[in-house]
Design a protein around this motif. Structure first.
Motif, short mmCIF file in Angstrom:
data_model
loop_
_atom_site.label_atom_id
_atom_site.label_comp_id
_atom_site.label_asym_id
_atom_site.label_seq_id
_atom_site.Cartn_x
_atom_site.Cartn_y
_atom_site.Cartn_z
N THR A 91 0.83 -1.30 0.06
CA THR A 91 -0.43 -0.29 0.09
C THR A 91 0.90 1.23 -0.37
N GLY A 92 2.17 1.43 0.65
CA GLY A 92 2.58 2.39 0.95
C GLY A 92 3.40 2.58 -0.38
N ALA A 93 3.91 1.14 -1.30
CA ALA A 93 4.27 1.64 -2.75
C ALA A 93 4.00 2.67 -3.34
N ALA A 94 2.65 1.93 -3.69
CA ALA A 94 1.68 2.25 -4.91
C ALA A 94 1.58 3.72 -4.15
N SER A 95 1.66 4.62 -3.13
CA SER A 95 0.93 5.59 -2.67
C SER A 95 2.56 6.18 -3.17
N CYS A 96 3.37 5.85 -3.26
CA CYS A 96 4.61 6.33 -3.88
C CYS A 96 4.29 6.63 -4.79
N LEU A 97 3.93 5.95 -5.29
CA LEU A 97 3.88 6.03 -6.94
C LEU A 97 2.95 6.63 -7.36
N PHE A 98 1.95 7.19 -7.00
CA PHE A 98 0.85 7.83 -7.20
C PHE A 98 0.66 8.91 -7.01
N LEU A 99 1.52 8.98 -6.19
CA LEU A 99 2.46 10.85 -5.43
C LEU A 99 3.06 11.01 -6.94
N SER A 100 3.58 10.36 -7.41
CA SER A 100 4.29 10.88 -8.45
C SER A 100 3.79 11.55 -9.60
N PHE A 101 2.88 10.96 -9.61
CA PHE A 101 1.84 11.79 -11.07
C PHE A 101 0.58 13.27 -10.41
N PHE A 102 0.63 12.67 -8.75
CA PHE A 102 -1.38 13.58 -8.34
C PHE A 102 0.05 14.24 -7.06
N TRP A 103 0.32 14.73 -7.18
CA TRP A 103 1.03 15.52 -5.88
C TRP A 103 0.82 17.52 -5.65
N LYS A 104 0.52 17.83 -7.06
CA LYS A 104 0.52 19.25 -7.14
C LYS A 104 -1.42 18.60 -7.33
N GLU A 105 -2.18 18.38 -7.75
CA GLU A 105 -3.76 18.20 -8.06
C GLU A 105 -4.07 18.75 -6.71
N THR A 106 -5.16 19.82 -6.49
CA THR A 106 -5.92 20.61 -5.62
C THR A 106 -7.18 21.18 -6.09
N THR A 107 -8.09 20.96 -4.73
CA THR A 107 -9.73 21.24 -5.02
C THR A 107 -10.18 22.37 -3.87
N ILE A 108 -11.42 22.83 -4.17
CA ILE A 108 -11.59 23.41 -3.51
C ILE A 108 -12.25 22.91 -2.53
N ILE A 109 -12.22 23.29 -0.94
CA ILE A 109 -12.91 22.25 0.65
C ILE A 109 -13.20 23.62 0.78
#
Length: 498
Positions: A91-109
């Motif tokens: 799970t940790g390895a997969a999360s690091c892999l996804f972060l490399s693609f999406f870490w800059k994504e933002t939304t309004i909450i």
């Protein structure tokens, strides 16, 4: 306090290194997130409040340890441990892999812009790392006690290695420049000092690839430790909570031919093994089931329990491991758990969220130097514990007191930010860096020392350490988050404060 230099000599160096690599996977991804914060704040809307957000999310992930603890209670044979370890590491390895693609994504909450992708994936990283506290330590109980130190060295390196890589990346390096601002309305020019961040040598995406690789290495190390006969030779059968013929607090079991009785234990006498007339004993801890004792004893005759007796002027002998497990009273056991909770409340919950507030008033270099040197002092403390052990309650209490006092000084600096005492002097920089190094060393040394004592008590005791550690960390993080984001008691110094 004693010297145990022999402990690090009586190990298989290959297995020792494999345990270190396995231990690195415990917190390497979360530590990697925190050392990359100076880059994150340049791109993400939370700014320097981001550390407190990450800290509180990390502690929300304690649902993982709670679930694992319940599983330990329900399934006492622990046959599912390997599956659980593989699950959290993957799970940790997969999360690091996804972060490399999406870490800059933002939304309004709630009307505010937030870095949603990074925060959500950070939760899964935290779920992984928090759960390792109640999975990895019980797993290490299956190895000789000397390897417990190597695990903590790996856990310390999980903070040091990302820090060194981040330094090589050039994280947070900046130059303060005078910038002129022309105001057309009143035809005036003003000047201000603004930070100009240097270009990093490799991207954030590549940094997450590195974290992914480290977790893959940890998974491979765990596989080798589990399934190779070469590593299995370093495992032991350990006294556990479910063991038969378990010595009670202040007493030891002795044999009188076919009967067993309790003898008061004397600390000045050495305990040795004897097995008179090749007899066996079965100590049934459930006294309400007397009618099943005869059949139970007959069924378990193959499991031989050796009697503990007193014999003056004799040398101690090994019982499965190199030393006889130390018997802890309920009061001391509870006292140590309170210390573990308090130490983790400071080291994992409170201090990380306040690091920028306590160090940035002395400049950006002080911030990076304190963060890096503190990460170095963690594995150094683990390595020192390999040669110097603290087993006495008074010594552990004194070390905890000094660690708490230093943590209090750091909190004071954070409260006084952005203008604490000596904030613009070389002395102030030296003091804050030294304090961060010493507090990390002392608190880590206390944790390793208590873990060494509990190691002799079996898997259940180490499970308690893991669970209580997360309770303490969560408490510290929640309280600090409220003070930082709700009451706003802390003010961060600007990068070019000096």
């Amino acid at each position: 306090m004693g010297t145990d230099a022999f402990q690090c000599k009586e190990v298989n160096i290959i297995v020792y290194l494999l345990v270190v690599l396995f231990g690195i996977g415990s917190w390497v991804d979360i530590n990697g997130m925190f050392v990359e914060i100076p880059v994150f704040v340049q791109h993400l809307p939370e700014g320097w409040k981001l550390p407190s957000y990450l800290s509180i999310i990390t502690q929300m992930a304690n649902i993982g340890p709670i679930f694992i603890t319940v599983m330990y209670i329900v399934f006492k044979k622990h046959m599912w441990e390997r599956v659980a370890v593989y699950t959290v590491l993957c799970t940790g390895a997969a999360s690091c892999l996804f972060l490399s693609f999406f870490w800059k994504e933002t939304t309004i909450i709630a009307g505010e812009l937030h870095s949603t992708a990074l925060l959500v994936l950070h939760f899964f990283l935290s779920l992984t790392d928090c759960t390792t506290s109640v999975l990895f330590l019980p797993f290490m109980a299956t190895f000789k006690r000397q390897y417990m130190t190597s695990y903590f060295i790996g856990e310390g390196l999980s903070g040091l290695i990302p820090s060194v890589v981040a330094l090589g990346q050039g994280v947070g390096q900046l130059t303060c420049k005078n910038v002129s601002i022309y105001n057309k309305t009143d035809n005036s020019t003003s000047f201000s000092v603004q930070p100009e961040y240097h270009s990093i040598r490799f991207t954030v995406e590549e940094f997450f690839y590195f974290l992914f690789t480290m977790l893959v290495i940890s998974i491979l190390s765990f596989t080798i430790l589990n399934y190779t006969s070469y590593c299995k030779k370093e495992k032991v059968k350990h006294y556990d909570d479910s063991r038969k013929c378990e010595p009670m607090n202040g007493f030891e079991l002795a044999s009188d031919q076919n009967t067993s009785k309790l003898l008061p234990a004397n600390d000045s006498d050495e305990l040795v093994i004897s097995s008179e007339q090749d007899s066996t004993c079965q100590y049934d801890q459930d006294s309400t089931r007397q009618h099943e004792q005869d059949s139970t004893r007959q069924h378990e005759q193959d499991s031989t329990c050796q009697y503990l007796t007193k014999k003056p002027n004799s040398q101690s002998v090994e019982i499965t491991e190199n030393i006889l497990p130390e018997i802890l009273t309920r009061g001391i056991f509870t006292y140590y758990l309170v210390i573990i909770a308090w130490v983790n409340c400071l080291s994992n919950g409170t201090l990380p969220a306040l690091q920028s507030y306590s160090t940035l008033p002395n400049g950006n270099e002080a911030y990076h130097l304190a963060a890096t040197m503190a990460k170095i002092s963690n594995p150094v403390a683990c390595f020192v514990s390999c040669f110097i052990t603290v087993k006495f309650r008074n010594a552990i209490s004194v070390l905890t007191f000094f660690g708490t006092a230093l943590a209090g000084y750091i909190i004071y600096l954070a409260v006084e930010s952005p203008n604490p005492a000596f904030d613009d002097t070389t002395v102030g920089t030296g003091v804050v860096v030294t304090v961060w190094v010493l507090v990390t060393f002392l608190l880590t040394f206390v944790k390793v020392s208590i873990a060494g004592v509990f190691r002799a008590e079996g898997k259940r005791a180490l499970l308690w350490i893991g669970g209580i550690s997360q309770v303490g960390s969560a408490t510290g993080a929640v309280i600090t988050f409220v003070f930082v984001n709700v009451f706003e008691l802390f003010e961060s110094a600007p990068p070019c404060h000096l």
